[in-house]
Design a protein around this motif. Structure first.
Motif, PDB file in Angstrom:
ATOM      1  N   THR A  98     -88.436  28.462   5.359  1.00 15.77           N
ATOM      2  CA  THR A  98     -87.417  29.559   5.754  1.00 15.77           C
ATOM      3  C   THR A  98     -86.176  29.111   6.121  1.00 15.77           C
ATOM      4  O   THR A  98     -85.998  28.399   6.907  1.00 15.77           O
ATOM      5  N   GLY A  99     -84.882  29.899   5.185  1.00 18.50           N
ATOM      6  CA  GLY A  99     -83.524  29.436   5.503  1.00 18.50           C
ATOM      7  C   GLY A  99     -82.742  30.168   4.783  1.00 18.50           C
ATOM      8  O   GLY A  99     -82.989  30.757   3.819  1.00 18.50           O
ATOM      9  N   THR A 100     -81.548  30.465   5.643  1.00 15.19           N
ATOM     10  CA  THR A 100     -80.490  31.062   4.952  1.00 15.19           C
ATOM     11  C   THR A 100     -80.062  30.258   3.835  1.00 15.19           C
ATOM     12  O   THR A 100     -80.106  28.850   3.830  1.00 15.19           O
ATOM     13  N   VAL A 101     -79.277  30.789   2.761  1.00 17.31           N
ATOM     14  CA  VAL A 101     -78.788  29.952   1.294  1.00 17.31           C
ATOM     15  C   VAL A 101     -77.661  30.454   1.131  1.00 17.31           C
ATOM     16  O   VAL A 101     -77.381  31.644   1.108  1.00 17.31           O
ATOM     17  N   ARG A 102     -76.832  29.516   0.650  1.00 24.21           N
ATOM     18  CA  ARG A 102     -75.495  29.685   0.015  1.00 24.21           C
ATOM     19  C   ARG A 102     -75.810  30.331  -1.374  1.00 24.21           C
ATOM     20  O   ARG A 102     -76.670  30.049  -2.026  1.00 24.21           O
ATOM     21  N   GLU A 103     -74.545  30.989  -1.923  1.00 30.04           N
ATOM     22  CA  GLU A 103     -74.776  31.723  -3.000  1.00 30.04           C
ATOM     23  C   GLU A 103     -74.901  30.864  -4.400  1.00 30.04           C
ATOM     24  O   GLU A 103     -75.529  31.134  -5.290  1.00 30.04           O
ATOM     25  N   TYR A 104     -74.201  29.668  -4.279  1.00 30.47           N
ATOM     26  CA  TYR A 104     -74.484  28.721  -5.438  1.00 30.47           C
ATOM     27  C   TYR A 104     -75.645  28.124  -5.626  1.00 30.47           C
ATOM     28  O   TYR A 104     -76.107  27.394  -6.334  1.00 30.47           O
ATOM     29  N   ARG A 105     -76.544  28.085  -4.574  1.00 26.26           N
ATOM     30  CA  ARG A 105     -78.012  27.433  -4.586  1.00 26.26           C
ATOM     31  C   ARG A 105     -79.214  28.242  -4.820  1.00 26.26           C
ATOM     32  O   ARG A 105     -80.165  27.899  -4.532  1.00 26.26           O
ATOM     33  N   ILE A 106     -78.936  29.585  -5.133  1.00 25.64           N
ATOM     34  CA  ILE A 106     -79.871  30.339  -5.535  1.00 25.64           C
ATOM     35  C   ILE A 106     -80.454  30.388  -6.932  1.00 25.64           C
ATOM     36  O   ILE A 106     -81.250  31.222  -7.389  1.00 25.64           O
ATOM     37  N   GLU A 107     -79.914  29.475  -7.757  1.00 24.53           N
ATOM     38  CA  GLU A 107     -80.341  29.349  -9.152  1.00 24.53           C
ATOM     39  C   GLU A 107     -80.351  30.681  -9.967  1.00 24.53           C
ATOM     40  O   GLU A 107     -81.410  30.855 -10.479  1.00 24.53           O
ATOM     41  N   ARG A 108     -79.152  31.052  -9.877  1.00 26.01           N
ATOM     42  CA  ARG A 108     -79.012  32.589 -10.956  1.00 26.01           C
ATOM     43  C   ARG A 108     -80.081  33.517 -10.707  1.00 26.01           C
ATOM     44  O   ARG A 108     -80.376  34.309 -11.654  1.00 26.01           O
ATOM     45  N   CYS A 109     -80.589  33.637  -9.250  1.00 25.63           N
ATOM     46  CA  CYS A 109     -81.294  34.681  -9.017  1.00 25.63           C
ATOM     47  C   CYS A 109     -80.461  36.097  -9.084  1.00 25.63           C
ATOM     48  O   CYS A 109     -79.550  36.423  -8.317  1.00 25.63           O
ATOM     49  N   PRO A 110     -81.018  36.881  -9.917  1.00 28.64           N
ATOM     50  CA  PRO A 110     -80.272  38.279 -10.380  1.00 28.64           C
ATOM     51  C   PRO A 110     -80.170  39.249  -9.213  1.00 28.64           C
ATOM     52  O   PRO A 110     -80.937  40.168  -9.400  1.00 28.64           O
TER      53      PRO A 110
END
Length: 519
Positions: A298-310
């Motif tokens: 589990t971890g916080t994630v940057r916007e560009y690493r969420i693989e186009r999650c809408p």
């Protein structure tokens, strides 16, 4: 008509031109395009097993009732001490110096380094000055000043003739390997672990240092650390950048270090560990790899690493009530990404924890200057509880860190390793000695005093040794009764005993122990 002849650059003539063959141009390999993920609005359905492992090693340590020195020597054990002695003597011999370092003298040096964490002077030579405002008899009676300076200047941890040129930390690599082995061997077996970055302070000119504005120590060596949730250091590796460390395929350098830490954990068994880390490391790709290894994350994630999650746009979410959130799950691999509105908008990714149950939590409101109740998803709550292990370790090290530094670039790193070993020993003390716990300062003071008193050079003390023994006997600090193999006479009742005071190095019965130290 003139015809140009092709001549090979390797030969001075064109006699071998007939053997030349035209080689086809190499085709550029196409990047492998991974299938696009399908995101669905539902909660995660993880398939990990529950944590049922027990830790027999900690139970064994509890039964041994080890003193602070015994716990510290789980890491700086006899093999490590002898290794440092041999490498230091080898290095001095290569410099045409007959040093003749012994394990007893090395422990005196370690004792002074530990003591400098809570007693520091502008110049380290002031420990030995005869001036009444600076003289420290515990240090001065243990080892001579010039002898300490000579040993400290030749302190070495690797054979210079066998260094790996591709490793920036080759001169301390054998020590790193030994300490990692000991840290993992005695680590508490737990479900929750934290991974992050730590900094070792260094202001010299070596290229390995980095600037990290987000840490209390801004300039120095960056160290990748894996710890338990309480701050026990399980595994560490100094950062060397991508020029010296090749990242795993599809991951950046931080994600590759997480995989190495997980591999080290799984040497103790393939258990459902749960790793927590921040946005420096997290990516959906990393979550997928860890899931295949059977490890929760589990971890916080940057916007560009969420693989186009809408997910809902952050600007839209900020306009909604605080505590609002949106989430989606990858259908194929059960990886959830949640966007939660707190004081700011936060993205959190997990392969093991979902949204439910959603609880109310108290948060501070800066505008109203009051605390308000907001909704908090389950993965956010668990992340906030378990992610701070590396920060707790940094906090413990920063309180009383070794202050003495040498001219060599790795002297500050050695201080960091000593501080980390003391932090780990204290963490084990908190687990094993719940009835008679001491704080970190008292723990360090005990180790320093025992090392300086037990390993002092008695041949050079003369009349001072009796004064030192008398003062330490009644100081009521760090006296522990331990077992001894050879029976000696009790210092109080003079009958035979198989126990002694570790600090005073005197045989004493358990029934005589208290009276001996107050008479």
């Amino acid at each position: 008509m003139l015809h140009a002849s092709v001549v090979s650059e390797d030969s001075g003539t064109g006699e071998d031109n007939d053997d030349l063959e035209l080689q086809p141009a190499k085709k550029r390999q196409k990047a492998v395009v991974e299938p696009q993920r399908v995101w669905t609005k539902r909660d995660i359905r993880p398939d990990f097993g529950s944590w049922t492992a027990s830790d027999p090693h900690i139970e064994d340590l509890k039964s041994q009732e080890l003193s602070p020195v015994g716990l510290f020597e789980l890491f700086f054990d006899e093999g490590t001490i002898n290794f440092i002695v041999n490498e230091t003597n080898r290095y001095a011999w290569q410099k045409s110096v007959n040093l003749g370092l012994t394990a007893q003298e090395l422990k005196c040096v370690l004792g002074i380094l530990i003591l400098s964490g809570y007693i520091s002077y502008p110049r380290r030579r002031m420990f030995w000055e005869t001036s009444p405002d600076s003289h420290h008899h515990l240090v001065a009676d243990a080892i001579r000043r010039d002898r300490f300076e000579l040993i400290f200047s030749y302190l070495h941890f690797a054979n210079n003739s066998e260094l790996d040129e591709s490793d920036r930390f080759a001169k301390v690599r054998p020590l790193i390997v030994r300490m990692n082995c000991n840290f993992q061997k005695h680590a508490p077996l737990e479900e929750f672990y934290s991974f992050g970055e730590s900094m070792c302070e260094y202001f010299g000119h070596r290229g390995s240092k980095q600037l990290h504005s987000g840490k209390p120590v801004r300039l120095g060596y960056k160290i990748w650390c894996g710890t338990t949730s309480r701050g026990y250091l399980v595994w560490f590796e100094p950062s060397q950048g991508t020029l010296f460390t090749k990242p795993d395929k599809g991951l950046d350098l931080g994600g590759s270090m997480v995989i190495k830490f997980v591999d080290a954990l799984q040497e103790r068994g393939f258990l459902p560990y749960h790793i927590f880390f921040d946005k420096v490391f997290t990516s959906v790709k990393l979550m997928s790899i860890l899931r295949k290894k059977g490890v929760k994350a589990t971890g916080t994630v940057r916007e560009y690493r969420i693989e186009r999650c809408p997910l809902k746009d952050p600007k839209e979410l900020r306009k909604m009530k605080r505590g609002s959130f949106d989430y989606k799950v990858d259908e194929s691999e059960e990886i959830i990404v949640c966007r939660w509105h707190d004081s700011s908008v936060v993205n959190i990714c997990s392969n093991a924890v979902g949204i439910e149950p959603v609880r109310l939590t108290s948060r501070h409101s800066g505008a109203a200057k009051t605390r308000t109740q907001v909704h908090q998803p389950s993965l956010v709550k668990l992340y906030q509880e378990k992610v701070g292990g590396v920060g707790r370790m940094d906090q413990n090290i920063a309180k009383y860190k070794v202050k003495i530094r040498g001219m060599k670039w790795y002297s500050s790193f050695i201080g960091y390793v000593i501080d980390a070993a003391l932090n780990n020993a204290w963490q084990l003390h908190r687990i094993c000695c719940q009835d008679a716990q001491v704080d970190l300062l008292a723990f360090r003071r005990y180790v320093a005093c025992v090392y300086l008193e037990s390993n002092a050079d008695m041949s050079s003390q003369g009349r001072r040794s009796r004064r030192l023994e008398t003062e330490s006997r009644f100081d009521m600090i760090g006296h522990w009764i331990i077992h001894q193999d050879k029976r000696t006479r009790c210092a109080l009742c003079h009958s035979q005993t198989n126990t002694r005071c570790e600090k005073c190095q005197k045989g004493v019965h358990a029934k005589c122990f208290r009276e001996y130290h107050i008479r």
